[in-house]
Design a protein around this motif. Structure first.
Motif, PDB file in Angstrom:
ATOM      1  N   LEU A 163      22.949   0.540   5.854  1.00  0.00           N
ATOM      2  CA  LEU A 163      21.724  -0.599   5.310  1.00  0.00           C
ATOM      3  C   LEU A 163      22.517  -1.522   5.723  1.00  0.00           C
ATOM      4  O   LEU A 163      23.472  -2.364   5.302  1.00  0.00           O
ATOM      5  N   GLY A 164      21.408  -2.285   6.422  1.00  0.00           N
ATOM      6  CA  GLY A 164      21.648  -3.632   6.996  1.00  0.00           C
ATOM      7  C   GLY A 164      23.193  -3.548   8.333  1.00  0.00           C
ATOM      8  O   GLY A 164      23.970  -2.068   8.677  1.00  0.00           O
ATOM      9  N   GLU A 165      23.455  -5.267   8.634  1.00  0.00           N
ATOM     10  CA  GLU A 165      24.125  -4.662   9.107  1.00  0.00           C
ATOM     11  C   GLU A 165      26.050  -4.903   8.482  1.00  0.00           C
ATOM     12  O   GLU A 165      26.651  -4.589   9.312  1.00  0.00           O
ATOM     13  N   ASP A 166      26.175  -5.545   7.745  1.00  0.00           N
ATOM     14  CA  ASP A 166      27.573  -5.623   6.484  1.00  0.00           C
ATOM     15  C   ASP A 166      27.820  -3.849   5.902  1.00  0.00           C
ATOM     16  O   ASP A 166      28.709  -4.361   4.685  1.00  0.00           O
ATOM     17  N   GLY A 167      26.927  -3.312   6.322  1.00  0.00           N
ATOM     18  CA  GLY A 167      26.349  -2.347   4.960  1.00  0.00           C
ATOM     19  C   GLY A 167      27.374  -0.990   5.070  1.00  0.00           C
ATOM     20  O   GLY A 167      28.291  -0.927   6.355  1.00  0.00           O
ATOM     21  N   PRO A 168      28.510   0.143   4.475  1.00  0.00           N
ATOM     22  CA  PRO A 168      28.850   0.853   4.853  1.00  0.00           C
ATOM     23  C   PRO A 168      28.255   2.288   5.733  1.00  0.00           C
ATOM     24  O   PRO A 168      27.365   1.657   5.714  1.00  0.00           O
ATOM     25  N   MET A 169      29.594   2.460   6.478  1.00  0.00           N
ATOM     26  CA  MET A 169      28.858   3.590   7.961  1.00  0.00           C
ATOM     27  C   MET A 169      28.851   4.616   7.492  1.00  0.00           C
ATOM     28  O   MET A 169      30.248   4.949   6.650  1.00  0.00           O
ATOM     29  N   ARG A 170      27.547   5.857   6.654  1.00  0.00           N
ATOM     30  CA  ARG A 170      27.815   6.851   6.641  1.00  0.00           C
ATOM     31  C   ARG A 170      28.063   7.768   7.030  1.00  0.00           C
ATOM     32  O   ARG A 170      26.903   7.967   8.133  1.00  0.00           O
ATOM     33  N   THR A 171      28.989   8.707   7.797  1.00  0.00           N
ATOM     34  CA  THR A 171      28.838   9.322   8.406  1.00  0.00           C
ATOM     35  C   THR A 171      28.150  11.268   8.624  1.00  0.00           C
ATOM     36  O   THR A 171      29.506  11.874   7.510  1.00  0.00           O
ATOM     37  N   LEU A 172      27.857  11.515   9.563  1.00  0.00           N
ATOM     38  CA  LEU A 172      27.714  13.526   8.357  1.00  0.00           C
ATOM     39  C   LEU A 172      27.552  13.918   9.600  1.00  0.00           C
ATOM     40  O   LEU A 172      26.731  13.913  10.956  1.00  0.00           O
TER      41      LEU A 172
END
Length: 176
Positions: free
Chosen positions: A66-75
């Motif tokens: 979410l956005g450039e600074d959000g955490p990376m969610r990986t599935l």
């Protein structure tokens, strides 16, 4: 001093660069039966995040930010339906499970659809258009397919179905 605008492709390019830099071993614990579902087990804070840059036929990975600074969610989902989601809720927790057999079968049909090749970023010459939107990137054996949750952007038919299936059947979310 002039203010330089950030390129619109920065978010997805950073995701791909991060994926390239962090490629490692399989995300799945092969010692556990694929039908076993694990509850979240802890944080990934101290461990290296492993993100594939390519996947074999029948496998798929979903990267969301979410956005450039959000955490990376990986599935990541294996051919047999076993999945692992890293940081799905933005809290560093890793979840594991297995898709229901009918969802696994549907996912395999979608991943084998020849139309998926026409939906890759390269084929579409995809460019991100929104700032601070949820960016979802599917890594498939046919290539990278990126979409954003922003007004006016239409999901690609096959990749859109894959994204919806993954976000409804796992802790990953279609909207931020």
């Amino acid at each position: 001093m002039q203010h330089r605008a950030r390129p619109r492709l920065l978010g997805p390019l950073l995701a791909v660069a991060l994926a390239s830099a962090l490629t490692g071993c399989s995300l799945f614990d092969r010692d556990k039966p694929s039908s076993q579902v694990e509850q979240p087990t802890g944080t990934a804070g101290g461990s290296q995040l492993e993100i594939p840059t390519t996947v074999a036929a029948g496998q798929v990975s979903l990267l969301q930010r979410l956005g450039e600074d959000g955490p990376m969610r990986t599935l990541s989902v294996e051919r047999n339906g076993a999945w692992q989601c890293v940081d799905c809720a933005g809290d560093g927790v890793t979840s594991r499970g297995t898709l229901a057999p009918e969802l696994t079968e549907r996912l395999q049909v979608l991943l084998a659809n020849p139309a998926l090749a026409d939906e890759t970023d390269q084929a579409r010459r995809y460019r991100t258009t929104c700032i601070d939107a949820l960016t979802s990137s599917l890594i498939t054996s046919t290539g990278l397919i990126t979409s954003q949750d922003c007004p006016g952007e239409e999901l690609t038919p096959v990749a859109g179905e894959i994204l919806l299936l993954l976000t409804q059947a796992t802790p990953a979310e279609v909207k931020g």
